[in-house]
Design a protein around this motif. Structure first.
Motif, PDB file in Angstrom:
ATOM      1  N   LEU A 109       6.353 119.188  26.465  1.00  0.00           N
ATOM      2  CA  LEU A 109       6.285 120.519  27.072  1.00  0.00           C
ATOM      3  C   LEU A 109       6.424 120.475  28.586  1.00  0.00           C
ATOM      4  CD1 LEU A 109       3.438 122.350  25.121  1.00  0.00           C
ATOM      5  CD2 LEU A 109       5.848 123.021  25.257  1.00  0.00           C
ATOM      6  N   ALA A 110       6.091 119.354  29.198  1.00  0.00           N
ATOM      7  CA  ALA A 110       6.173 119.253  30.651  1.00  0.00           C
ATOM      8  C   ALA A 110       7.618 119.344  31.137  1.00  0.00           C
ATOM      9  CB  ALA A 110       5.545 117.945  31.131  1.00  0.00           C
ATOM     10  N   VAL A 111       8.570 118.922  30.330  1.00  0.00           N
ATOM     11  CA  VAL A 111       9.968 118.882  30.762  1.00  0.00           C
ATOM     12  C   VAL A 111      10.504 120.277  31.087  1.00  0.00           C
ATOM     13  CG1 VAL A 111      12.313 118.244  30.100  1.00  0.00           C
ATOM     14  CG2 VAL A 111      10.399 116.716  29.554  1.00  0.00           C
ATOM     15  N   PRO A 112      10.479 121.251  30.153  1.00  0.00           N
ATOM     16  CA  PRO A 112      11.000 122.582  30.503  1.00  0.00           C
ATOM     17  C   PRO A 112      10.198 123.262  31.615  1.00  0.00           C
ATOM     18  CG  PRO A 112       9.914 122.636  28.361  1.00  0.00           C
ATOM     19  CD  PRO A 112      10.047 121.202  28.745  1.00  0.00           C
ATOM     20  N   LEU A 113       8.905 122.952  31.721  1.00  0.00           N
ATOM     21  CA  LEU A 113       8.087 123.587  32.757  1.00  0.00           C
ATOM     22  C   LEU A 113       8.453 123.081  34.149  1.00  0.00           C
ATOM     23  CD1 LEU A 113       4.675 123.562  30.857  1.00  0.00           C
ATOM     24  CD2 LEU A 113       6.009 125.579  31.494  1.00  0.00           C
ATOM     25  N   PHE A 114       8.708 121.789  34.290  1.00  0.00           N
ATOM     26  CA  PHE A 114       9.149 121.269  35.584  1.00  0.00           C
ATOM     27  C   PHE A 114      10.551 121.786  35.932  1.00  0.00           C
ATOM     28  CE2 PHE A 114       6.007 117.617  35.299  1.00  0.00           C
ATOM     29  CZ  PHE A 114       5.295 118.013  36.418  1.00  0.00           C
ATOM     30  N   ILE A 115      11.407 121.914  34.932  1.00  0.00           N
ATOM     31  CA  ILE A 115      12.743 122.462  35.165  1.00  0.00           C
ATOM     32  C   ILE A 115      12.641 123.907  35.657  1.00  0.00           C
ATOM     33  CG2 ILE A 115      14.887 123.182  34.021  1.00  0.00           C
ATOM     34  CD1 ILE A 115      14.527 120.719  32.190  1.00  0.00           C
ATOM     35  N   LEU A 116      11.769 124.689  35.030  1.00  0.00           N
ATOM     36  CA  LEU A 116      11.568 126.078  35.454  1.00  0.00           C
ATOM     37  C   LEU A 116      11.023 126.145  36.875  1.00  0.00           C
ATOM     38  CD1 LEU A 116      11.521 129.110  34.880  1.00  0.00           C
ATOM     39  CD2 LEU A 116       9.268 128.809  33.822  1.00  0.00           C
ATOM     40  N   ALA A 117      10.075 125.267  37.203  1.00  0.00           N
ATOM     41  CA  ALA A 117       9.515 125.237  38.561  1.00  0.00           C
ATOM     42  C   ALA A 117      10.611 124.989  39.592  1.00  0.00           C
ATOM     43  CB  ALA A 117       8.432 124.167  38.661  1.00  0.00           C
ATOM     44  N   ALA A 118      11.512 124.045  39.303  1.00  0.00           N
ATOM     45  CA  ALA A 118      12.603 123.749  40.231  1.00  0.00           C
ATOM     46  C   ALA A 118      13.542 124.940  40.384  1.00  0.00           C
ATOM     47  CB  ALA A 118      13.380 122.522  39.739  1.00  0.00           C
ATOM     48  N   GLU A 119      13.856 125.611  39.286  1.00  0.00           N
ATOM     49  CA  GLU A 119      14.728 126.777  39.348  1.00  0.00           C
ATOM     50  C   GLU A 119      14.101 127.890  40.184  1.00  0.00           C
ATOM     51  OE1 GLU A 119      17.746 127.492  38.291  1.00  0.00           O
ATOM     52  OE2 GLU A 119      18.166 125.574  37.329  1.00  0.00           O
ATOM     53  N   LEU A 120      12.808 128.113  40.004  1.00  0.00           N
ATOM     54  CA  LEU A 120      12.121 129.170  40.758  1.00  0.00           C
ATOM     55  C   LEU A 120      12.087 128.856  42.248  1.00  0.00           C
ATOM     56  CD1 LEU A 120       9.156 129.883  38.308  1.00  0.00           C
ATOM     57  CD2 LEU A 120      11.097 131.385  38.796  1.00  0.00           C
ATOM     58  N   MET A 121      11.959 127.582  42.597  1.00  0.00           N
ATOM     59  CA  MET A 121      11.989 127.206  44.015  1.00  0.00           C
ATOM     60  C   MET A 121      13.366 127.439  44.621  1.00  0.00           C
ATOM     61  SD  MET A 121       9.642 123.812  44.412  1.00  0.00           S
ATOM     62  CE  MET A 121      10.261 122.987  42.962  1.00  0.00           C
ATOM     63  N   ASN A 122      14.394 127.216  43.835  1.00  0.00           N
ATOM     64  CA  ASN A 122      15.753 127.353  44.349  1.00  0.00           C
ATOM     65  C   ASN A 122      16.155 128.806  44.570  1.00  0.00           C
ATOM     66  OD1 ASN A 122      16.275 124.613  44.494  1.00  0.00           O
ATOM     67  ND2 ASN A 122      17.032 124.488  42.402  1.00  0.00           N
ATOM     68  N   ILE A 123      15.651 129.726  43.745  1.00  0.00           N
ATOM     69  CA  ILE A 123      16.048 131.127  43.915  1.00  0.00           C
ATOM     70  C   ILE A 123      15.197 131.829  44.965  1.00  0.00           C
ATOM     71  CG2 ILE A 123      16.915 131.329  41.550  1.00  0.00           C
ATOM     72  CD1 ILE A 123      14.338 132.885  40.885  1.00  0.00           C
ATOM     73  N   GLY A 124      14.022 131.300  45.257  1.00  0.00           N
ATOM     74  CA  GLY A 124      13.193 131.887  46.294  1.00  0.00           C
ATOM     75  C   GLY A 124      13.582 131.337  47.652  1.00  0.00           C
ATOM     76  N   SER A 125      12.777 131.600  48.664  1.00  0.00           N
ATOM     77  CA  SER A 125      13.074 131.088  50.006  1.00  0.00           C
ATOM     78  C   SER A 125      12.286 129.818  50.290  1.00  0.00           C
ATOM     79  CB  SER A 125      12.755 132.150  51.060  1.00  0.00           C
ATOM     80  OG  SER A 125      11.381 132.481  51.031  1.00  0.00           O
ATOM     81  N   MET A 126      11.670 129.223  49.266  1.00  0.00           N
ATOM     82  CA  MET A 126      10.886 128.009  49.455  1.00  0.00           C
ATOM     83  C   MET A 126      11.766 126.882  49.983  1.00  0.00           C
ATOM     84  SD  MET A 126       8.466 128.121  46.029  1.00  0.00           S
ATOM     85  CE  MET A 126       7.360 126.809  46.538  1.00  0.00           C
ATOM     86  N   THR A 127      12.955 126.745  49.431  1.00  0.00           N
ATOM     87  CA  THR A 127      13.868 125.690  49.850  1.00  0.00           C
ATOM     88  C   THR A 127      14.291 125.887  51.301  1.00  0.00           C
ATOM     89  OG1 THR A 127      14.685 125.417  47.592  1.00  0.00           O
ATOM     90  CG2 THR A 127      16.085 124.607  49.356  1.00  0.00           C
TER      91      THR A 127
END
Length: 433
Positions: A61-79
């Motif tokens: 379960l950790a795999v899709p959750l880390f993938i989602l976290a990365a996607e959310l960082m990329n669409i926000g202004s965090m990057t």
């Protein structure tokens, strides 16, 4: 085992299906079904292995959750805020923007766990920044981004480390800790190569950030910089399991992007969830195929046969690790990393354990090898990703990535020869291995 044995025929079927374009996960399932049919075994074993493997391994379960976290960082202004902070720290030196690329990968590594997420996220922004006004060659910027993205899955958290833990039953927490020093070592090697290239090719200086502005830039980036602390602090304090920490990471990225930075629309969120689902499904099929095929490998007693063969060679632990390095580096030129982790590594594990090789050390050596495969021609996946992003010929990227690859192979040699580079930090926090 002969060429006409069920196992040989299943391998041939699997290879042909993969070359015809069938996803490798599907090809492994199909080849396993062929084996069970020819061997006269119960065909329902395929479904049983899938259900037992996919639904009883909480860690997956950790795999899709880390993938989602990365996607959310990329669409926000965090990057974007992360890059401004990195530029304020190292941008003032010659070749400073190239050093920013390395530094942001070190920090981003503590958030996403995915090399592809790193390259596709911050990599796009770095490519634009480095090539603006002709500051850097497009091929050099792309090669540097591909090389720095390799750090992502070595410094925790790490999706490949999670997959290694899945097949080896090693502790995820200690594996995560074991990757910290090797990841920093590789980043240091990359910074040295950048400094050497900056002097040789006369890379430009960036406009230095005034010292009075650095506190403000740091403050605005602080919620992003806190993410690795929240994530890893939860794991090592015992407050969360690695899987729960992955859920916390995704929730944290969403809350910061939506409520604090106010930079994510509903459409952006929907797009990121969709992209995460596609990537997770792709990895899930690979895991499913590997679980079924590993059952076939176990029935054929392949791991034990290889263990006996290698014992006959009377290899020392170091000799075995050198052989594994050579094998995995060669396989990394041709195969996708997840496939190597889930199919090849389980065959090597019994021998590694029999030789007394520490599983945390072995796991980090394996993961570093597999990550180097991402930038090793001809198959290196990150090379193809950056070719699409930078729109430059792959041969130019390969030319510019080779100094970084050699530097990281040297780092791999140090990690292999000196296990304490991996094990010092885990032992500091209670590891008994």
């Amino acid at each position: 085992m002969t060429l006409a044995s069920p196992f040989s025929i299943s391998i041939v079927a699997m290879t042909i299906l993969a070359f015809l374009g069938l996803p490798i996960g599907h090809a492994m399932i199909a080849g396993s079904i062929v084996y069970l049919w020819l061997a006269g075994l119960d065909m329902g074993t395929v479904a049983e292995q899938l259900l037992n493997g996919m639904y009883t391994n909480y860690i997956i379960l950790a795999v899709p959750l880390f993938i989602l976290a990365a996607e959310l960082m990329n669409i926000g202004s965090m990057t974007e805020r992360l890059l401004r902070f990195c530029n304020a720290i190292v941008g003032r030196f010659r070749g400073g923007l190239a050093q920013v690329n390395v530094l942001q990968s070190i920090i981003f590594a503590g958030m996403s766990g995915s090399a592809i997420a790193d390259a596709a996220g911050t990599g796009k922004m770095m490519q634009i920044m480095m090539t603006a006004d002709g500051k850097y060659r497009a091929s050099y910027a792309a090669a540097l981004t591909a090389a720095t993205a390799v750090i992502g899955p070595i410094i925790p958290p790490s999706i490949p480390v999670i997959l290694f833990a899945l097949v080896s039953d090693a502790s995820i927490g200690y594996l995560f800790l074991g990757g910290v020093i090797p990841g920093l070592l590789m980043a240091g090697a990359q910074m040295l190569i950048v400094a050497w290239a900056a002097k040789r090719e006369n890379f430009p200086f960036e406009k230095p950030t005034p010292l009075r502005e650095i506190p403000g830039i740091t403050w605005r980036a602080l919620p992003t910089l806190m993410m690795p602390i929240v994530l890893l602090g939860g794991i090592y304090s015992g407050a969360t399991t690695p899987t729960e920490a992955a859920a916390v990471a995704a929730a944290y990225a969403l809350i910061i992007s939506v409520l604090l930075y106010r930079s994510v629309s509903f459409r952006d969120f929907y797009t990121s969830v969709l992209a995460s689902a596609r990537t997770s499904a792709s990895i899930g099929m690979l895991i499913a195929g590997a679980l079924v095929f590993n059952y076939v490998v176990t029935v054929e007693n392949i791991p034990e046969s290889i263990k006996v063969l290698l014992q006959a060679w009377d290899l020392s632990p170091l000799g075995f690790l050198i052989m594994v390095n050579i094998l995995l580096l060669l396989l990394g030129c041709l195969l996708e990393g997840t496939t190597i982790l889930l199919v090849v590594v389980p065959v090597l594990l019994p021998t590694a354990k029999a030789l007394g090789i520490d599983m945390v050390h072995f796991g980090i050596v394996v993961v570093v090898n597999i990550m180097l495969g991402l930038i090793t021609p001809p198959y290196g996946l990150l090379l193809f990703v950056m070719t699409r992003i930078a729109e430059v010929p792959i041969r130019d990227i390969v030319r510019d990535v080779m100094p970084f690859l050699w530097a990281m192979i040297a780092s791999l040699a140090l990690i292999t020869l000196f296990p304490d580079l991996v094990l010092w930090l885990p032992r500091l926090l209670g590891y008994q291995g």
